[in-house]
Design a protein around this motif. Structure first.
Motif, PDB file in Angstrom:
ATOM      1  N   UNK A  55       0.839  -1.207   0.000  1.00 48.57           N
ATOM      2  CA  UNK A  55       0.000   0.000   0.000  1.00 48.57           C
ATOM      3  C   UNK A  55       0.867   1.248   0.000  1.00 48.57           C
ATOM      4  N   UNK A  56       1.893   1.284   0.857  1.00 48.39           N
ATOM      5  CA  UNK A  56       2.748   2.464   0.974  1.00 48.39           C
ATOM      6  C   UNK A  56       3.540   2.695  -0.322  1.00 48.39           C
ATOM      7  N   UNK A  57       4.135   1.632  -0.866  1.00 47.95           N
ATOM      8  CA  UNK A  57       4.957   1.778  -2.072  1.00 47.95           C
ATOM      9  C   UNK A  57       4.106   2.175  -3.276  1.00 47.95           C
ATOM     10  N   UNK A  58       2.917   1.571  -3.395  1.00 46.89           N
ATOM     11  CA  UNK A  58       2.046   1.847  -4.533  1.00 46.89           C
ATOM     12  C   UNK A  58       1.494   3.260  -4.467  1.00 46.89           C
ATOM     13  N   UNK A  59       1.228   3.708  -3.247  1.00 47.07           N
ATOM     14  CA  UNK A  59       0.730   5.067  -3.078  1.00 47.07           C
ATOM     15  C   UNK A  59       1.760   6.074  -3.596  1.00 47.07           C
ATOM     16  N   UNK A  60       3.039   5.814  -3.339  1.00 46.03           N
ATOM     17  CA  UNK A  60       4.100   6.699  -3.851  1.00 46.03           C
ATOM     18  C   UNK A  60       4.036   6.763  -5.372  1.00 46.03           C
ATOM     19  N   UNK A  61       3.839   5.598  -5.988  1.00 45.88           N
ATOM     20  CA  UNK A  61       3.762   5.539  -7.445  1.00 45.88           C
ATOM     21  C   UNK A  61       2.569   6.351  -7.955  1.00 45.88           C
ATOM     22  N   UNK A  62       1.460   6.234  -7.249  1.00 52.38           N
ATOM     23  CA  UNK A  62       0.244   6.951  -7.632  1.00 52.38           C
ATOM     24  C   UNK A  62       0.439   8.459  -7.518  1.00 52.38           C
ATOM     25  N   UNK A  63       1.191   8.872  -6.493  1.00 47.07           N
ATOM     26  CA  UNK A  63       1.417  10.306  -6.273  1.00 47.07           C
ATOM     27  C   UNK A  63       2.309  10.897  -7.383  1.00 47.07           C
ATOM     28  N   UNK A 227       8.711  19.266  -5.401  1.00 47.83           N
ATOM     29  CA  UNK A 227       9.544  18.434  -4.532  1.00 47.83           C
ATOM     30  C   UNK A 227       8.915  17.049  -4.352  1.00 47.83           C
ATOM     31  N   UNK A 228       7.597  17.012  -4.161  1.00 49.57           N
ATOM     32  CA  UNK A 228       6.876  15.747  -3.965  1.00 49.57           C
ATOM     33  C   UNK A 228       7.046  14.833  -5.187  1.00 49.57           C
ATOM     34  N   UNK A 229       6.926  15.425  -6.359  1.00 46.77           N
ATOM     35  CA  UNK A 229       7.035  14.649  -7.605  1.00 46.77           C
ATOM     36  C   UNK A 229       8.355  13.877  -7.618  1.00 46.77           C
ATOM     37  N   UNK A 230       9.444  14.592  -7.338  1.00 48.85           N
ATOM     38  CA  UNK A 230      10.751  13.940  -7.441  1.00 48.85           C
ATOM     39  C   UNK A 230      11.026  13.002  -6.256  1.00 48.85           C
ATOM     40  N   UNK A 231      10.547  13.393  -5.069  1.00 48.35           N
ATOM     41  CA  UNK A 231      10.711  12.503  -3.909  1.00 48.35           C
ATOM     42  C   UNK A 231      10.002  11.176  -4.192  1.00 48.35           C
ATOM     43  N   UNK A 232       8.805  11.264  -4.741  1.00 45.43           N
ATOM     44  CA  UNK A 232       8.024  10.043  -4.988  1.00 45.43           C
ATOM     45  C   UNK A 232       8.606   9.221  -6.132  1.00 45.43           C
ATOM     46  N   UNK A 233       9.209   9.895  -7.103  1.00 41.94           N
ATOM     47  CA  UNK A 233       9.887   9.141  -8.171  1.00 41.94           C
ATOM     48  C   UNK A 233      11.003   8.312  -7.536  1.00 41.94           C
ATOM     49  N   UNK A 234      11.766   8.935  -6.658  1.00 40.78           N
ATOM     50  CA  UNK A 234      12.865   8.228  -5.987  1.00 40.78           C
ATOM     51  C   UNK A 234      12.344   7.083  -5.118  1.00 40.78           C
ATOM     52  N   UNK A 235      11.306   7.368  -4.324  1.00 37.17           N
ATOM     53  CA  UNK A 235      10.770   6.336  -3.422  1.00 37.17           C
ATOM     54  C   UNK A 235      10.204   5.162  -4.233  1.00 37.17           C
ATOM     55  N   UNK A 236       9.476   5.476  -5.317  1.00 40.11           N
ATOM     56  CA  UNK A 236       8.906   4.409  -6.156  1.00 40.11           C
ATOM     57  C   UNK A 236      10.021   3.512  -6.687  1.00 40.11           C
ATOM     58  N   UNK A 237      11.072   4.141  -7.198  1.00 42.40           N
ATOM     59  CA  UNK A 237      12.177   3.368  -7.776  1.00 42.40           C
ATOM     60  C   UNK A 237      12.849   2.499  -6.701  1.00 42.40           C
ATOM     61  N   UNK A 238      13.128   3.108  -5.552  1.00 41.30           N
ATOM     62  CA  UNK A 238      13.800   2.375  -4.469  1.00 41.30           C
ATOM     63  C   UNK A 238      12.935   1.218  -3.970  1.00 41.30           C
ATOM     64  N   UNK A 239      11.632   1.473  -3.817  1.00 41.56           N
ATOM     65  CA  UNK A 239      10.728   0.413  -3.336  1.00 41.56           C
ATOM     66  C   UNK A 239      10.670  -0.724  -4.356  1.00 41.56           C
ATOM     67  N   UNK A 240      10.638  -0.368  -5.657  1.00 47.50           N
ATOM     68  CA  UNK A 240      10.561  -1.395  -6.702  1.00 47.50           C
ATOM     69  C   UNK A 240      11.816  -2.259  -6.692  1.00 47.50           C
TER      70      UNK A 240
END
Lengths: 310, 258
Positions: A55-63, A227-240
């Motif tokens: 849920x947490x990782x997918x939410x980052x992707x959605x954001x 800032x959110x856009x890029x933070x979430x891009x990073x988090x999505x990639x790291x989680x994947x």
């Protein structure tokens, strides 16, 4: 039930209408209140039976998807302070990376779910309570004479501390002068929380920029989205890569729901007063917090659970 | 001459005995049969669990138990405990000897209530579980029971007494049929479906067949990508999100949630 869709990363089938409804509902609130819905989406997905790490990782992707359009629109209006945004971003990327590794360690230890839930309860509790009290006060003090500009005050301890930091620089768009250490540290803090909670961090970043970096509101929203856009891009990639917990199918369904829901939210928001909106949002935030808190305090039905939240 | 006569005499005496033994042996040795339909279950985009039908035959007068069993792996679990006001994971417990899935159906409901030395059903399953980790010796029984309940709550373990229908015998053989629900959260693997025929609580015969569960199509593609090409999957997730976000933003003129 032909409306069920198999989500391979979650490893289970979930009703597609429920997911569209969740996305739509959160999107509606997002449009209604002008805030990101990430902090509501993750707990709701957990309640819908999605493993909390997914849920947490997918939410980052959605954001990532949701903040793309917003950033672009604000950039065209000149509301993005690139210099501040980049500094916050460097911090955010560092913090996000640390946060993802932290979750990995917690998953191995078996307490990732617990930490995610406790972090939510604390953050939702603090923000919900603060918003509730603040909007209640402003509803009481809505007489014109209360709105007088305040007398200049002696600089606070915090202000003096900020001014004493080295390498003070001018941020033109935001109209503030401060040390780049500030946005770096605050960005890191928000990045860690974003990774743990699977949120863009907007609901933490906006108060941080307004109250701690003293930026004007119109620049805050645009820069926060950037800032959110890029933070979430990073988090999505790291989680994947690290945790294999990004469910692309789930993210796309939520996104479609939330984008449509947001349109209705924006329309309804025009008919409500700002303080009414704030009280309503604070109540929702507190309700979700109480629900999660009950889950932590109430004796569980079973004293045994699978490791890693699956 | 004497030996030839003796041989004929022996043969004449033995033949009816052999015939009787042979006939009787043939009737009893005719084994139970079992089929599952479908024998291959595919997890595709719209898989939501599915019903699997078992049919079989067995000699008249016997009881039947059908078990669906997944391969046993070591399961890693956490035990919950109270720390201050909060319930959290307080220790790790490993379980071995537990099949990943266990569904059991019987003809007569009593067959699954029998707590004796039967080699089927939940009592037999509990006997085979081995727990290790942060637990005291007197907690084993309680946590074995909790493990079963946890698996039942996930629909991976189920006991269905009387779930098999037995039809009247024809030519000394009875037909049995039943069905079970393969849950949505089942993992791709090869599962064993076994029919045990029972008389007076004892196993008479046991016959097994395979049930294959395979991930196919888009879910299979996505899983391979997510686990074997994780970096590419991550990039793809980001690119798709940006493109979809931009399209939605364009369609609604940037009014989307942020």
């Amino acid at each position: 039930m032909p409306w069920n869709l198999y989500l391979p990363i979650s490893g289970n089938a979930t009703n597609i209408l429920l997911l569209l409804g969740l996305g739509g509902g959160v999107g509606f609130l997002s449009g209604l209140f002008g805030v990101g819905g990430g902090f509501l989406m993750t707990p709701l997905l957990i309640m819908a039976g999605i493993p909390s790490t997914v849920a947490a990782a997918t939410d980052s992707n959605q954001i990532v998807a949701a903040s793309t359009s917003g950033t672009f629109a604000h950039y065209r209006l000149g509301n993005v302070d690139m210099k501040m945004g980049f500094l916050l971003l460097i911090g955010g990327v560092l913090g996000g990376t640390v946060g993802v590794q932290f979750i990995k360690v917690l998953r191995a230890m078996g307490n990732a779910d617990f930490v995610i839930k406790v972090t939510y309860v604390i953050m939702l509790g603090v923000i919900g309570f603060y918003m509730f009290v603040e909007s209640l006060q402003s509803m009481r003090k809505s007489t014109p004479e209360e709105a007088k500009p305040r007398e200049p005050q002696k600089p606070s301890v915090y202000a003096r501390l900020v001014q004493s930091l080295p390498w003070q620089m001018r941020f033109e768009k935001s109209g503030v002068t401060l040390s780049p250490i500030m946005p770096l540290i605050l960005g890191t803090f928000v990045g860690i929380l974003a990774a743990i909670m699977g949120v863009g961090g907007g609901f933490i970043m906006v108060p941080v920029m307004v109250y701690m970096l003293r930026m004007p509101m119109h620049v805050v929203v645009g820069t926060s989205l950037f800032q959110i856009l890029f933070t979430c891009i990073n988090v999505t990639f790291m989680q994947a890569v690290s945790n294999h917990t990004v469910d692309l199918v789930l993210a796309i369904i939520l996104l479609i729901g939330s984008t449509l829901g947001a349109q209705f939210g924006v329309k309804v928001s025009r008919r409500l007063k700002a303080d009414q909106l704030k009280i309503l949002l604070a109540s929702i935030v507190l309700l979700v917090m109480v629900q999660m808190l009950v889950g932590l305090v109430w004796p569980p039905h079973l004293l045994l659970g699978f490791k890693g939240g699956h | 001459m004497r030996s030839l006569a003796w041989r004929w005499l022996t043969m004449a005496w033995c033949l009816p005995v052999l015939l009787v033994l042979g006939l009787a042996g043939g009737a009893e040795a005719e084994p139970a049969t079992l089929q599952v339909s479908p024998d291959v279950v595919e997890i595709s985009s719209f898989y939501q669990g599915r019903n699997v039908v078992v049919t079989g035959t067995m000699p008249e007068g016997l009881g039947a138990v059908v078990e669906v069993t997944g391969p046993s792996t070591e399961e890693h679990l956490m035990r919950k405990g109270r720390r201050g006001p909060l319930w959290m994971n307080v220790g790790a417990i490993s379980v071995t000897g537990a099949p990943s899935i266990y569904l059991v159906l019987s003809s007569a409901p009593d067959l699954l209530k029998n707590q004796g030395a039967s080699s089927w059903g939940f009592p037999s399953l509990i006997k085979n579980l081995r727990l290790s980790g942060d637990l005291k010796p007197d907690e084993h029984i309680m946590f074995k029971q909790q493990f079963l309940e946890l698996k039942e709550s996930q629909k991976l373990y189920a006991s269905i007494p009387g779930g098999l229908a037995v039809f009247p015998a024809e030519d000394g053989r009875q037909k049995i049929t039943g069905n079970f629900w393969l849950p949505a959260n089942i993992k791709p693997d090869t599962y064993k479906v076994c029919l045990t025929t029972v008389k007076d609580g004892q196993t008479v015969d046991r016959v097994c067949t395979d049930l294959a569960v395979q991930m196919v199509g888009f879910p299979a593609f996505l899983m391979t990508m997510a686990y074997e090409h994780a970096a590419l999957y991550g990039l793809l997730a980001i690119v798709i999100a940006i493109v979809v976000g931009a399209i939605m933003g364009y369609l609604f003129k940037g009014g989307g949630g942020h």
